[in-house]
Design a protein around this motif. Structure first.
Motif, PDB file in Angstrom:
ATOM      1  N   ASP A  83     -12.040  64.639  25.892  1.00 28.30           N
ATOM      2  CA  ASP A  83     -12.903  65.061  25.292  1.00 28.30           C
ATOM      3  C   ASP A  83     -14.234  63.199  25.235  1.00 28.30           C
ATOM      4  N   GLY A  84     -15.789  63.875  26.397  1.00 24.59           N
ATOM      5  CA  GLY A  84     -16.725  63.272  25.962  1.00 24.59           C
ATOM      6  C   GLY A  84     -16.733  62.516  27.238  1.00 24.59           C
ATOM      7  N   GLU A  85     -15.443  62.378  28.261  1.00 25.85           N
ATOM      8  CA  GLU A  85     -15.167  61.711  28.685  1.00 25.85           C
ATOM      9  C   GLU A  85     -16.404  61.030  30.892  1.00 25.85           C
ATOM     10  N   THR A 104     -11.032  73.532  37.111  1.00 27.31           N
ATOM     11  CA  THR A 104     -12.452  72.308  37.266  1.00 27.31           C
ATOM     12  C   THR A 104     -13.574  73.785  37.285  1.00 27.31           C
ATOM     13  N   THR A 105     -14.233  72.937  36.253  1.00 26.91           N
ATOM     14  CA  THR A 105     -15.336  74.068  36.440  1.00 26.91           C
ATOM     15  C   THR A 105     -17.243  74.071  36.832  1.00 26.91           C
ATOM     16  N   VAL A 125     -18.872  64.251  40.264  1.00 29.43           N
ATOM     17  CA  VAL A 125     -18.803  63.405  38.988  1.00 29.43           C
ATOM     18  C   VAL A 125     -18.026  64.279  38.231  1.00 29.43           C
ATOM     19  N   LEU A 126     -17.121  63.872  37.323  1.00 30.70           N
ATOM     20  CA  LEU A 126     -16.342  64.727  36.160  1.00 30.70           C
ATOM     21  C   LEU A 126     -16.672  64.574  35.082  1.00 30.70           C
ATOM     22  N   TRP A 127     -16.276  65.706  34.265  1.00 26.86           N
ATOM     23  CA  TRP A 127     -16.394  65.724  32.722  1.00 26.86           C
ATOM     24  C   TRP A 127     -16.028  66.333  31.997  1.00 26.86           C
ATOM     25  N   THR A 131     -11.912  70.874  25.759  1.00 24.63           N
ATOM     26  CA  THR A 131     -10.343  70.954  26.675  1.00 24.63           C
ATOM     27  C   THR A 131     -11.275  71.223  28.339  1.00 24.63           C
ATOM     28  N   THR A 132     -11.991  71.306  28.525  1.00 25.27           N
ATOM     29  CA  THR A 132     -12.760  72.369  29.610  1.00 25.27           C
ATOM     30  C   THR A 132     -14.125  71.055  30.705  1.00 25.27           C
ATOM     31  N   LEU A 133     -12.934  70.747  31.926  1.00 22.71           N
ATOM     32  CA  LEU A 133     -13.177  70.000  33.521  1.00 22.71           C
ATOM     33  C   LEU A 133     -14.414  70.483  33.672  1.00 22.71           C
TER      34      LEU A 133
END
Length: 142
Positions: A83-85, A104-105, A125-127, A131-133
């Motif tokens: 979370d937050g990364e 992934t959303t 870019v992934l973040w 708990t949602t990617l």
């Protein structure tokens, strides 16, 4: 009505700016000449670049905020993002392989994972929020 501010109500803001001077990562924090003050940071920030390998790498921002990946074939990375990364991945897919992403959303590209370019890099870019990617396609590909 008394707000209980004491001398803070009549002291110039620049006096507080002078008292608030300090150091942030080796860079002096200086007040400016206006009634309010800000932080001046003159140093640059450098990301660590990390090379992912194999067909099942863990995508982990702890390895570096910018990651490169030359696909050796069809691949299924694992999600090690908290979370937050976030992480930026530059994917070189000269072999026309596919990636099966973790759940992934995708926030752009028609809400679909990108089709990888076979020349140059496809940049993703992934973040994670809670708990949602989330993922966004930002480079070459479709």
């Amino acid at each position: 009505t008394n707000l209980g501010l004491g001398t803070a109500a009549t002291t110039a803001a620049t006096a507080y700016a002078t008292a608030a001077q300090g150091t942030l990562a080796g860079t002096a924090i200086q007040p400016n000449d206006s009634p309010t003050f800000g932080v001046v940071i003159g140093d640059s920030y450098t990301e660590t670049v990390f090379a992912l390998t194999g067909t099942t790498p863990a995508i982990d921002p702890a390895n570096g905020g910018v990651q490169t990946w030359t696909l050796p074939g069809a691949s299924t990375p694992t999600d090690s993002i908290a979370d937050g990364e976030s992480v930026t991945i530059m994917i070189d897919d000269g072999t026309a392989a596919t990636i099966t992403w973790p759940t992934t959303t995708w926030v752009n590209n028609g809400a679909a994972a990108p089709t990888l370019a076979t020349t140059g890099y496809t940049v993703v870019v992934l973040w994670k929020v809670s708990t949602t990617l989330y993922g966004a396609f930002v480079g070459n590909g479709t």
